[in-house]
Scaffold this motif. Sequence first.
Motif, PDB file in Angstrom:
ATOM      1  N   ARG A 237       0.822  -1.217   0.000  1.00  0.00           N
ATOM      2  CA  ARG A 237       0.000   0.000   0.000  1.00  0.00           C
ATOM      3  C   ARG A 237       0.856   1.268   0.000  1.00  0.00           C
ATOM      4  NH1 ARG A 237      -3.330  -1.435   5.223  1.00  0.00           N
ATOM      5  NH2 ARG A 237      -1.186  -1.861   5.757  1.00  0.00           N
ATOM      6  N   ILE A 238       2.165   1.120   0.169  1.00  0.00           N
ATOM      7  CA  ILE A 238       3.042   2.301   0.287  1.00  0.00           C
ATOM      8  C   ILE A 238       3.000   3.180  -0.960  1.00  0.00           C
ATOM      9  CG2 ILE A 238       5.152   1.187  -0.564  1.00  0.00           C
ATOM     10  CD1 ILE A 238       6.567   2.776   1.787  1.00  0.00           C
ATOM     11  N   TYR A 239       2.734   2.606  -2.131  1.00  0.00           N
ATOM     12  CA  TYR A 239       2.717   3.381  -3.371  1.00  0.00           C
ATOM     13  C   TYR A 239       1.543   4.359  -3.428  1.00  0.00           C
ATOM     14  CZ  TYR A 239       5.719  -0.575  -4.379  1.00  0.00           C
ATOM     15  OH  TYR A 239       6.692  -1.538  -4.304  1.00  0.00           O
ATOM     16  N   TYR A 240       0.552   4.109  -2.595  1.00  0.00           N
ATOM     17  CA  TYR A 240      -0.653   4.944  -2.598  1.00  0.00           C
ATOM     18  C   TYR A 240      -0.685   5.917  -1.434  1.00  0.00           C
ATOM     19  CZ  TYR A 240      -1.609   1.106  -5.705  1.00  0.00           C
ATOM     20  OH  TYR A 240      -1.490   0.176  -6.706  1.00  0.00           O
ATOM     21  N   LYS A 241       0.448   6.088  -0.761  1.00  0.00           N
ATOM     22  CA  LYS A 241       0.539   7.012   0.366  1.00  0.00           C
ATOM     23  C   LYS A 241       1.378   8.213  -0.069  1.00  0.00           C
ATOM     24  CE  LYS A 241       0.208   3.327   3.797  1.00  0.00           C
ATOM     25  NZ  LYS A 241       0.870   2.657   4.929  1.00  0.00           N
ATOM     26  N   PRO A 242       0.739   9.287  -0.528  1.00  0.00           N
ATOM     27  CA  PRO A 242       1.488  10.419  -1.083  1.00  0.00           C
ATOM     28  C   PRO A 242       2.434  11.088  -0.093  1.00  0.00           C
ATOM     29  CG  PRO A 242      -0.832  10.966  -0.868  1.00  0.00           C
ATOM     30  CD  PRO A 242      -0.694   9.507  -0.561  1.00  0.00           C
ATOM     31  N   ASN A 243       2.218  10.923   1.198  1.00  0.00           N
ATOM     32  CA  ASN A 243       3.134  11.498   2.182  1.00  0.00           C
ATOM     33  C   ASN A 243       4.391  10.639   2.344  1.00  0.00           C
ATOM     34  OD1 ASN A 243       1.498   9.503   3.349  1.00  0.00           O
ATOM     35  ND2 ASN A 243       1.840  10.287   5.398  1.00  0.00           N
ATOM     36  N   GLU A 244       4.389   9.419   1.781  1.00  0.00           N
ATOM     37  CA  GLU A 244       5.543   8.530   1.908  1.00  0.00           C
ATOM     38  C   GLU A 244       6.270   8.282   0.594  1.00  0.00           C
ATOM     39  OE1 GLU A 244       5.205   4.963   4.246  1.00  0.00           O
ATOM     40  OE2 GLU A 244       3.459   5.765   5.296  1.00  0.00           O
ATOM     41  N   SER A 245       5.523   8.217  -0.523  1.00  0.00           N
ATOM     42  CA  SER A 245       6.170   7.859  -1.783  1.00  0.00           C
ATOM     43  C   SER A 245       5.679   8.729  -2.931  1.00  0.00           C
ATOM     44  CB  SER A 245       5.903   6.388  -2.109  1.00  0.00           C
ATOM     45  OG  SER A 245       4.540   6.183  -2.387  1.00  0.00           O
TER      46      SER A 245
END
Length: 196
Positions: A45-53
Amino acid sequence: MSVPEPRAWVVLVVGIFLGRLSVSVTHPTTCLSPSWSPIAVGDARIYYKPNESMPGLPQPPTKPGEGFKFEDARGSYERLEYPGGEYVNLVYTRAGHKRSGDIHKCAQVNTVVVGEALLTQVMKDGGETQTKLRGGDHVVIPPHVPHLYEFTKDTLMTESWTHREPDADRAQCEYEAWFHKKLRARIDARSTVRDG
């Protein structure tokens, strides 16, 4: 049958100890073993977290069978392609520089040919692990795991990506990356400006 001399036993025990020590220099979830049993993965799910990736940079376009090469302040990055589409990247990095700060949907496979680097990986809980790698070490970075290399000596390593299917079906992945904002911010942007 003769019994080996005591010196032979000492050499044998020291050799076994050093062999075990050299195998354990990498984190157990990232070491590439001969059987390469299934390894842990990060959080897809990290690809869909704009604050992380955020989307990373694509590799330069190539024609089938052709590679590419570019240089920047960190060193050089060269892709060698072979018949059938197989490829390997040769990455030379000067001491004191950093690379990656990214995430991939496939497992990344690196071999440190010579040199030394610290590999930082971000786990699912947000914590970081750091592994010291030296010449001869092989490492598999699981899919969806943010990672950063910090080179403590001039280093040459190989790089590729692979799907995680069983041995008989495993195939290379095409390069695709997303930047991990926290790790990518640790790389001096001036060092990534390509020469020429």
